[in-house]
Motif scaffolding. Structure first.
Motif, PDB file in Angstrom:
ATOM      1  N   ASN A 131       0.834  -1.205   0.000  1.00  0.00           N
ATOM      2  CA  ASN A 131       0.000   0.000   0.000  1.00  0.00           C
ATOM      3  C   ASN A 131       0.866   1.252   0.000  1.00  0.00           C
ATOM      4  N   THR A 132       1.942   1.236   0.773  1.00  0.00           N
ATOM      5  CA  THR A 132       2.852   2.387   0.830  1.00  0.00           C
ATOM      6  C   THR A 132       3.490   2.596  -0.539  1.00  0.00           C
ATOM      7  N   LYS A 133       3.959   1.536  -1.157  1.00  0.00           N
ATOM      8  CA  LYS A 133       4.582   1.633  -2.489  1.00  0.00           C
ATOM      9  C   LYS A 133       3.578   2.153  -3.522  1.00  0.00           C
ATOM     10  N   ASP A 134       2.360   1.613  -3.503  1.00  0.00           N
ATOM     11  CA  ASP A 134       1.341   2.013  -4.481  1.00  0.00           C
ATOM     12  C   ASP A 134       0.929   3.467  -4.309  1.00  0.00           C
ATOM     13  N   PHE A 135       0.739   3.904  -3.063  1.00  0.00           N
ATOM     14  CA  PHE A 135       0.360   5.298  -2.818  1.00  0.00           C
ATOM     15  C   PHE A 135       1.501   6.229  -3.220  1.00  0.00           C
ATOM     16  N   HIS A 136       2.712   5.841  -2.928  1.00  0.00           N
ATOM     17  CA  HIS A 136       3.885   6.641  -3.323  1.00  0.00           C
ATOM     18  C   HIS A 136       3.928   6.787  -4.842  1.00  0.00           C
ATOM     19  N   TYR A 172       1.447   6.598  -6.922  1.00  0.00           N
ATOM     20  CA  TYR A 172       0.344   7.477  -7.310  1.00  0.00           C
ATOM     21  C   TYR A 172       0.740   8.946  -7.131  1.00  0.00           C
ATOM     22  N   LEU A 173       1.279   9.282  -5.960  1.00  0.00           N
ATOM     23  CA  LEU A 173       1.682  10.670  -5.704  1.00  0.00           C
ATOM     24  C   LEU A 173       2.740  11.129  -6.703  1.00  0.00           C
ATOM     25  N   ALA A 174       3.708  10.276  -6.978  1.00  0.00           N
ATOM     26  CA  ALA A 174       4.807  10.632  -7.883  1.00  0.00           C
ATOM     27  C   ALA A 174       4.326  10.827  -9.317  1.00  0.00           C
ATOM     28  N   SER A 175       3.215  10.211  -9.672  1.00  0.00           N
ATOM     29  CA  SER A 175       2.721  10.310 -11.043  1.00  0.00           C
ATOM     30  C   SER A 175       1.843  11.537 -11.281  1.00  0.00           C
ATOM     31  N   HIS A 176       1.563  12.317 -10.253  1.00  0.00           N
ATOM     32  CA  HIS A 176       0.732  13.514 -10.376  1.00  0.00           C
ATOM     33  C   HIS A 176       1.552  14.739  -9.972  1.00  0.00           C
ATOM     34  N   GLU A 177       1.709  15.640 -10.874  1.00  0.00           N
ATOM     35  CA  GLU A 177       2.557  16.818 -10.653  1.00  0.00           C
ATOM     36  C   GLU A 177       2.135  17.620  -9.424  1.00  0.00           C
ATOM     37  N   PHE A 202       5.559  11.300   3.814  1.00  0.00           N
ATOM     38  CA  PHE A 202       4.897  10.197   4.492  1.00  0.00           C
ATOM     39  C   PHE A 202       5.816   8.988   4.605  1.00  0.00           C
ATOM     40  N   ILE A 203       5.573   8.193   5.616  1.00  0.00           N
ATOM     41  CA  ILE A 203       6.441   7.064   5.927  1.00  0.00           C
ATOM     42  C   ILE A 203       5.752   5.736   5.661  1.00  0.00           C
ATOM     43  N   ASP A 204       4.492   5.631   6.046  1.00  0.00           N
ATOM     44  CA  ASP A 204       3.814   4.343   5.951  1.00  0.00           C
ATOM     45  C   ASP A 204       2.325   4.557   5.721  1.00  0.00           C
ATOM     46  N   VAL A 205       1.725   3.638   4.955  1.00  0.00           N
ATOM     47  CA  VAL A 205       0.289   3.659   4.699  1.00  0.00           C
ATOM     48  C   VAL A 205      -0.272   2.308   5.118  1.00  0.00           C
ATOM     49  N   ARG A 206      -1.323   2.351   5.897  1.00  0.00           N
ATOM     50  CA  ARG A 206      -1.997   1.117   6.311  1.00  0.00           C
ATOM     51  C   ARG A 206      -3.472   1.250   6.002  1.00  0.00           C
ATOM     52  N   ILE A 207      -4.061   0.167   5.539  1.00  0.00           N
ATOM     53  CA  ILE A 207      -5.490   0.149   5.240  1.00  0.00           C
ATOM     54  C   ILE A 207      -6.082  -1.044   5.955  1.00  0.00           C
ATOM     55  N   GLU A 208      -7.135  -0.788   6.701  1.00  0.00           N
ATOM     56  CA  GLU A 208      -7.798  -1.848   7.448  1.00  0.00           C
ATOM     57  C   GLU A 208      -9.268  -1.887   7.074  1.00  0.00           C
ATOM     58  N   ARG A 209      -9.834  -3.069   7.080  1.00  0.00           N
ATOM     59  CA  ARG A 209     -11.246  -3.239   6.776  1.00  0.00           C
ATOM     60  C   ARG A 209     -11.946  -3.750   8.025  1.00  0.00           C
ATOM     61  N   SER A 210     -13.035  -3.092   8.357  1.00  0.00           N
ATOM     62  CA  SER A 210     -13.878  -3.525   9.458  1.00  0.00           C
ATOM     63  C   SER A 210     -15.279  -3.668   8.885  1.00  0.00           C
ATOM     64  N   GLY A 211     -15.626  -4.867   8.478  1.00  0.00           N
ATOM     65  CA  GLY A 211     -16.894  -5.080   7.790  1.00  0.00           C
ATOM     66  C   GLY A 211     -16.833  -4.416   6.426  1.00  0.00           C
ATOM     67  N   ALA A 212     -17.823  -3.584   6.145  1.00  0.00           N
ATOM     68  CA  ALA A 212     -17.851  -2.878   4.863  1.00  0.00           C
ATOM     69  C   ALA A 212     -17.050  -1.582   4.904  1.00  0.00           C
ATOM     70  N   TRP A 238      -6.635   8.794  -4.682  1.00  0.00           N
ATOM     71  CA  TRP A 238      -5.996   7.541  -5.093  1.00  0.00           C
ATOM     72  C   TRP A 238      -6.941   6.354  -4.925  1.00  0.00           C
ATOM     73  N   ARG A 239      -7.554   6.252  -3.734  1.00  0.00           N
ATOM     74  CA  ARG A 239      -8.448   5.122  -3.480  1.00  0.00           C
ATOM     75  C   ARG A 239      -9.668   5.158  -4.399  1.00  0.00           C
ATOM     76  N   THR A 240     -10.206   6.350  -4.649  1.00  0.00           N
ATOM     77  CA  THR A 240     -11.366   6.468  -5.530  1.00  0.00           C
ATOM     78  C   THR A 240     -10.995   6.100  -6.962  1.00  0.00           C
ATOM     79  N   GLU A 241      -9.866   6.620  -7.450  1.00  0.00           N
ATOM     80  CA  GLU A 241      -9.433   6.358  -8.828  1.00  0.00           C
ATOM     81  C   GLU A 241      -9.067   4.896  -9.052  1.00  0.00           C
ATOM     82  N   LYS A 242      -8.309   4.323  -8.142  1.00  0.00           N
ATOM     83  CA  LYS A 242      -7.785   2.964  -8.352  1.00  0.00           C
ATOM     84  C   LYS A 242      -8.718   1.858  -7.872  1.00  0.00           C
ATOM     85  N   PHE A 243      -9.502   2.111  -6.826  1.00  0.00           N
ATOM     86  CA  PHE A 243     -10.272   1.033  -6.214  1.00  0.00           C
ATOM     87  C   PHE A 243     -11.773   1.302  -6.127  1.00  0.00           C
ATOM     88  N   GLN A 244     -12.217   2.510  -6.412  1.00  0.00           N
ATOM     89  CA  GLN A 244     -13.626   2.902  -6.333  1.00  0.00           C
ATOM     90  C   GLN A 244     -14.267   2.473  -5.014  1.00  0.00           C
TER      91      GLN A 244
END
Length: 160
Positions: free
Chosen positions: A68-73, A75-80, A89-99, A134-140
């Motif tokens: 997730n950290t690599k992917d977000f990085h 994404y940021l690098a690809s947008h001027e 930023f140092i680290d990105v974590r994504i957690e799911r709790s139900g929906a 990023w999350r909206t564009e890549k994962f909706q």
């Protein structure tokens, strides 16, 4: 990490033969290299020099960087307009709790722990918005993201 946690270093702070001069020389060398390596700050004493772009996400205490950290990085690098955020930023974590999804971004922002008066607050808000884009564009998908300083204090939060 405490100094005593580092291998090869003495665990006591008692006098060491030649240690004071060596430590002073080391501190002076680090300070000089830091000052020489930094650019601009102008007359603004609160300004902190930063690089304009970082090729890859930073590593944390030798731990492997999460996907997730690599992917977000990437994404940021690809947008001027968000490229400069790659340095904060140092680290990105994504957690799911139900929906529900929750994102957590750990940064190096606000190192003086100024909290709401932090000069880095605007950067934290930009980082939260970029995460949502990023999350909206890549994962909706949808959720909430919180941006933390190194002391794990929330600097900004946003929904996406």
């Amino acid at each position: 990490m405490n100094v005593s946690d580092q291998p090869g270093l003495p665990t006591s702070r008692g006098p060491q033969p030649g240690g004071t001069r060596t430590a002073a020389a080391l501190v002076a060398a680090l300070l000089a290299s830091t000052l020489l390596g930094c650019s601009g700050g102008g007359s603004d004493s609160a300004a902190r020099p930063t690089a304009s772009y970082q090729d890859s996400p930073p590593t944390r205490n030798g731990m492997e960087t999460s996907q997730n950290t690599k992917d977000f990085h990437k994404y940021l690098a690809s947008h001027e307009d968000s490229k400069s955020l790659t340095t904060i930023f140092i680290d990105v974590r994504i957690e799911r709790s139900g929906a529900d999804l929750s994102g957590m971004i750990i940064t190096g922002l606000d190192p003086n722990l100024e909290d709401t008066r932090s000069p880095d607050l605007e950067k934290a808000e930009r980082l939260a918005k970029a995460f949502g884009a990023w999350r909206t564009e890549k994962f909706q998908d949808h959720g909430i993201v919180k941006v933390y300083n190194p002391a794990m204090e929330t600097m900004s939060a946003a929904t996406w």
